[in-house]
Design a protein around this motif. Structure first.
Motif, mmCIF file in Angstrom:
data_model
loop_
_atom_site.group_PDB
_atom_site.id
_atom_site.type_symbol
_atom_site.label_atom_id
_atom_site.label_comp_id
_atom_site.label_asym_id
_atom_site.label_seq_id
_atom_site.Cartn_x
_atom_site.Cartn_y
_atom_site.Cartn_z
ATOM 1 N N UNK A 30 -29.307 -8.024 -25.435
ATOM 2 C CA UNK A 30 -30.266 -6.910 -25.457
ATOM 3 C C UNK A 30 -29.522 -5.609 -25.694
ATOM 4 N N UNK A 31 -29.978 -4.865 -26.689
ATOM 5 C CA UNK A 31 -29.450 -3.527 -26.946
ATOM 6 C C UNK A 31 -30.590 -2.540 -26.755
ATOM 7 N N UNK A 32 -30.376 -1.580 -25.866
ATOM 8 C CA UNK A 32 -31.422 -0.609 -25.527
ATOM 9 C C UNK A 32 -31.092 0.727 -26.161
ATOM 10 N N UNK A 33 -32.067 1.281 -26.869
ATOM 11 C CA UNK A 33 -31.972 2.638 -27.404
ATOM 12 C C UNK A 33 -32.709 3.545 -26.425
ATOM 13 N N UNK A 34 -31.946 4.304 -25.664
ATOM 14 C CA UNK A 34 -32.476 5.069 -24.534
ATOM 15 C C UNK A 34 -32.617 6.539 -24.904
ATOM 16 N N UNK A 35 -33.777 7.098 -24.591
ATOM 17 C CA UNK A 35 -34.019 8.527 -24.809
ATOM 18 C C UNK A 35 -34.590 9.166 -23.575
ATOM 19 N N UNK A 36 -34.722 10.493 -23.614
ATOM 20 C CA UNK A 36 -35.273 11.183 -22.453
ATOM 21 C C UNK A 36 -36.711 11.631 -22.662
ATOM 22 N N UNK A 37 -37.250 11.496 -23.872
ATOM 23 C CA UNK A 37 -38.646 11.862 -24.134
ATOM 24 C C UNK A 37 -39.033 11.313 -25.493
ATOM 25 N N UNK A 38 -40.331 11.275 -25.741
ATOM 26 C CA UNK A 38 -40.820 10.863 -27.058
ATOM 27 C C UNK A 38 -40.370 11.879 -28.097
ATOM 28 N N UNK A 39 -39.959 11.369 -29.277
ATOM 29 C CA UNK A 39 -39.588 12.267 -30.361
ATOM 30 C C UNK A 39 -38.104 12.519 -30.512
ATOM 31 N N UNK A 40 -37.265 11.955 -29.628
ATOM 32 C CA UNK A 40 -35.828 12.213 -29.753
ATOM 33 C C UNK A 40 -35.201 11.375 -30.873
ATOM 34 N N UNK A 41 -35.920 10.344 -31.360
ATOM 35 C CA UNK A 41 -35.407 9.562 -32.475
ATOM 36 C C UNK A 41 -34.953 8.166 -32.113
ATOM 37 N N UNK A 42 -35.534 7.573 -31.067
ATOM 38 C CA UNK A 42 -35.129 6.234 -30.647
ATOM 39 C C UNK A 42 -35.474 5.199 -31.712
ATOM 40 N N UNK A 43 -36.723 5.224 -32.184
ATOM 41 C CA UNK A 43 -37.150 4.252 -33.187
ATOM 42 C C UNK A 43 -36.352 4.417 -34.474
ATOM 43 N N UNK A 44 -36.099 5.660 -34.865
ATOM 44 C CA UNK A 44 -35.326 5.945 -36.075
ATOM 45 C C UNK A 44 -33.918 5.352 -35.952
ATOM 46 N N UNK A 45 -33.276 5.593 -34.779
ATOM 47 C CA UNK A 45 -31.930 5.071 -34.564
ATOM 48 C C UNK A 45 -31.925 3.543 -34.539
ATOM 49 N N UNK A 46 -32.950 2.939 -33.944
ATOM 50 C CA UNK A 46 -33.040 1.479 -33.895
ATOM 51 C C UNK A 46 -33.170 0.899 -35.298
#
Length: 889
Positions: A30-46
């Motif tokens: 499991x690799x988790x892309x962790x952010x502090x709020x919506x819009x920081x770019x988690x999905x983009x980075x994934x």
């Protein structure tokens, strides 16, 4: 041999590492892309990471990716295989969800899953999306997932305190531990707010509301810090685990960690404050530890107040405080430093005379020699302060003075005995009597009096028995060896015996504490309610500490005293202190740092979930409050009491939940029964009336009569059902009133058979009544209803060709009525349940019922002070026995 050979992993560490690798090898990663709020770019980075893996030849499938209509995100999805979503229908609405079964059947190498904390639509296999991810991992498929920091369970209340918003969709923290990699996706809050205003996160109306409620600069900075700290903590855990499995002694100075040791010295406060300042400058975590050795027992008793104040000071300044037991101070310090990855040890500059340092090297020197990669920071003290501390008068304890007097007496006794035996013994043999005195002094008096005994013994032996006698002159030089041997052997014996005695005292104290905690745990485990818990805590604390105890629990907006020792009462001031301790979840009162003028010390009864109350303790004197052993014991008592009270509370909640569940099941059974048993006769009656209204003129007289008979039969059935409901309601409400008068049993049976004759038709009923049955006091109407219900029940369950048997006998002062059939009987485990409301066993076709008949019978019989029970007959069938008293009660 190289240095690397000295630090190679132990066999145990290698075994643990192999077992961990064996477990993880069977699971996907499991690799988790962790952010502090919506819009920081988690999905983009994934998606960027996924495209790189696909380019490297990995089989990547987008299991569930939410682009929210962002064109740059959609462009990254191009070229990736996208798994179609599964439609889940709920209340007429179709919800698109991740198709878990399709992913497991497809079995790619990597699956992309967005919004890990999402709650699946009702009807899905799992309630939460993270549970879907766990199943994918168990199938050996790697998962890339995105999640925000506020969704982790342990931070739920912290996030609520920061943002004022309670996050409902949460993820267990163990997923962070399960992840082999955490990718922190981070942008400055200013850039995130700019993206929000540009409509790149939400549509304009939603963006405005989000900025007002959640996306405030302060909230974003706090959430960003949480994500950074949580990621750093995860990396630190991984580093420690690696060091442990590889048997790396460390420390690895990835972050500064400071350790300061206290000993009750007058300089300990300065050491603590210096360490605090150094930790603030380095932005480092720091620890304060007191090493308790077997030989420090008396030292701890003399300085317990100062040691306790030092530990409280360190805790108040932000240190993590611990007390460690060890036989060697240097070894214990280095072991603690290695276990906590300490990078710097702060110690005081030794101020002992040089000759004492030669005889006994200072702890600082020994720590420096063994420190390895750990830095040792030496703090110096003012010469004036050192001189003042050294010149401070030392008060001899009365017990210590008595010990020296006793040692003098032991030497005098040994000398007198040797004088009596002088004609028979050589002087060298008399040394054994002095050694015996040293052993007695070591066992009974302690280390220092024993050492004094050694020196007094040497002087006495020289003065009284070594030629020339009554002088300290030694004529024969060989006696010097005797003096040296007596001194060395005496010192060794006194040290060993005194150390064994001190260790025994420490073990005795630990045994008393352990026994106290055991007795409390045993009593709490046997406590079934809150009152028993409070009594057990009160009794055990009083016995273990010789104290008076009071326990206060919340009642509305205030604390009420629910248990207290005899003679202990709290005035308004003491209750105010207890209330403060409860509301602030912090110890208060005597020997604490808050409201110290109180007579008692108040400890909150805290559990991980809440504060349940406060325990107040009054000890005998101030030194008892400052004792570390007593404080640890009080904290342990408070913790165990709180856990026991929480167990009782959870038990009550479980009971209430069971009651609610039973009530829901009862209501459901009632609704099912009523909906069926009311609708069936009503439908029949309605159908008959409709037929008569629409087809009445075309029906023959016989057909009309049959329809009317059917309607009448169903109406009677409906009347019986409603009557049963009303009877059950009256019985449960206690509204049943008996019109009791002596009745003939034969009349009772005859009335019941007449009432049920139409229902049982051609069924044969065999009646067997003992001759000369006496009149029995009963309510004839109600008891007739009982017999009717029992006969009707027997008719439903008996086979068509069998008969029903009714018999009556008397036994001493009881009448026994039996109704028996030759049906299938009742399973043995259900014999007691047949009298429960709405309980029904499978019945033959068309023989339905409400499940109230036998319950009504039981209520009426018990109202007559009688008994009713069921039993299976030999050869098949059921017998129901009614026992009524022959004399009215």
């Amino acid at each position: 041999m190289t240095d690397n050979d000295d630090i190679r992993p132990s066999p145990e560490a290698m075994l643990r590492l192999a077992q961990a690798k064996e477990v993880t090898a069977e699971l996907g990663r499991l690799k988790i892309f962790l952010g502090y709020a919506a819009g920081v770019g988690k999905t983009y980075a994934m998606l960027e990471a996924a495209r790189l893996r696909k380019k490297a030849g990995r089989d990547v499938v987008a299991g569930y990716v939410e682009s929210h209509g962002r064109s740059e995100t959609d462009s990254l999805l191009e070229g990736l295989e996208i798994q179609s979503r599964k439609e889940v229908n709920y209340l007429g609405v179709a919800f698109p969800e991740m198709d878990l079964d399709a992913i497991l059947a497809r079995k790619p190498q990597i699956v992309l899953v967005d919004e890990l904390a999402h709650t699946n639509a009702p009807g899905s296999r799992h309630e939460k999306r993270w549970q879907d991810v766990e199943e994918i991992l168990e199938a050996g498929i790697d998962v890339y997932a995105t999640v925000n920091i506020q969704h982790f369970e342990s931070l739920n209340d912290v996030v609520a305190g920061i943002t004022g918003i309670i996050v409902r969709e949460t993820v267990p923290d163990r997923l962070l531990d399960l992840a082999f990699e955490i990718k922190l996706v981070d942008i400055p809050p200013e850039d995130l707010l700019q993206r929000l205003q540009e409509g790149k996160v939400y549509i304009p109306d939603q963006a405005t509301r989000a900025i007002e409620k959640f996306f405030r600069p302060g909230n974003l900075m706090a959430l960003r810090e949480l994500s950074l700290r949580r990621t750093a903590a995860r990396v630190d855990d991984q580093m420690r685990a690696y060091m442990k499995t590889q048997s790396i002694a460390g420390p690895w100075p990835t972050a500064e960690r400071l350790l300061v040791c206290v000993s009750g010295s007058p300089y300990s406060e300065k050491l603590i404050r210096a360490t605090c300042r150094l930790a603030e400058e380095l932005k480092a975590q720091w620890f304060t530890v007191y090493i308790e050795t077997p030989g420090s027992g008396r030292h701890a008793r003399e300085n317990r107040e100062r040691i306790w104040q030092n530990l409280r000071l360190a805790e108040g300044l932000g240190a993590q405080v611990a007390t460690v037991t060890g036989s060697d101070i240097t070894e214990a310090v280095m072991e603690y430093a290695a276990r906590h990855n300490i990078t710097k040890i702060v110690m005081g500059k030794p101020n002992k005379p040089r000759w004492r340092e030669i005889l006994q090297p200072p702890i600082v020197d020994r720590v420096i020699r063994r420190s390895g990669a750990v830095d040792v920071v030496i703090v110096s003290f003012d010469q004036e302060q050192s001189a003042d501390a050294a010149a401070a008068p030392k008060h001899r304890h009365p017990f210590e003075l008595r010990g020296y007097a006793a040692s003098f007496g032991l030497v005098a006794a040994a000398t007198l005995l040797c004088e009596l035996l002088r004609p028979f013994l050589a002087p060298t043999n008399m040394v054994m009597f002095y050694l015996l005195a040293v052993v007695v002094a070591s066992v009974r008096l302690g280390r220092k009096p024993a050492i004094a005994t050694v020196f007094l013994a040497v002087l006495a032996f020289n003065f009284f028995f070594v030629p020339p006698r009554l002088t300290f002159v030694v004529a024969d030089a060989q006696y010097l060896l005797t003096f040296l041997g007596l001194s060395v052997v005496g010192m060794v014996i006194s040290s060993l015996v005194a150390r064994a005695r001190e260790r025994a005292e420490v073990m005795r104290a630990r045994e008393v504490q352990t026994a106290s905690l055991y007795y409390l745990s045993r009593d709490l485990a046997a406590s079934a309610d809150i009152n028993a818990v409070l009594k057990a805590v009160l009794r055990n604390v009083e016995e273990a500490l010789g104290a008076q105890v009071v326990i206060l629990l919340p009642e509305g907006e205030r604390l009420d005293i629910l248990a207290a020792s005899d003679g202990l009462a709290l005035d308004i001031k003491e209750q105010a202190v207890a209330d403060w301790a409860f509301r602030n979840n912090h110890p208060a009162g005597r020997a604490t740092d808050t409201l110290v003028s109180a007579d008692l010390i108040y400890l909150p009864l805290q559990t991980p979930a809440s504060v349940l109350g406060v325990m107040g303790i009054r000890l005998e004197n101030q030194p008892a409050y400052n004792s570390q052993d007593n404080r640890r014991l009080m904290d342990a008592f408070a913790t165990q009491a709180a856990m026991a009270m929480e167990r009782i509370r959870f038990s009550r909640q479980a009971e209430q939940a069971q009651i609610l569940q039973a009530r829901e099941n009862l209501e459901r059974a009632l609704l099912n029964s009523i909906s069926h048993d009311l609708r069936t006769p009503l439908v029949t009656v309605t159908g008959v009336l409709s037929s008569l209204r629409e087809e009445g003129t075309h029906l023959t007289a016989q057909a009309r009569q049959e329809l009317l008979d059917t309607a009448c039969s169903e109406a009677e059935r409906l009347n019986r059902f409603v009557g049963n409901l009303l009877d059950m309601t009256r019985i449960e409400a206690g509204a049943i009133r008996l019109n009791s008068e002596p009745c003939d049993v034969q009349d009772l049976v005859g009335c019941a058979l007449a009432a049920i004759e139409q229902r049982i038709g051609d069924r044969r009923v065999d009646v067997s009544l003992t001759a000369d049955l006496p009149p029995v006091p009963m309510d004839l109407v109600l008891m007739t209803q009982v017999l009717v219900n029992l006969l009707d029940n027997a008719h439903k369950y008996a086979s068509a060709e069998s008969s029903i048997e009714v018999s009556a006998t008397t036994d001493n002062s009881w009448l026994s009525l039996e109704i028996a059939d030759r049906g299938a009987g009742v399973p043995d485990h259900d014999l007691k349940r047949v009298f429960d409301k709405f309980y029904r066993i499978p019945v033959p076709e068309g023989a339905g019922g409400t499940g109230l008949g036998l319950s009504i019978c039981k209520g009426i019989v018990e109202a007559h002070s009688g008994k009713i029970f069921a039993e299976n007959r030999t050869g098949g069938g059921l017998r129901i026995v009614i026992r009524l008293p022959l004399v009215q009660q």
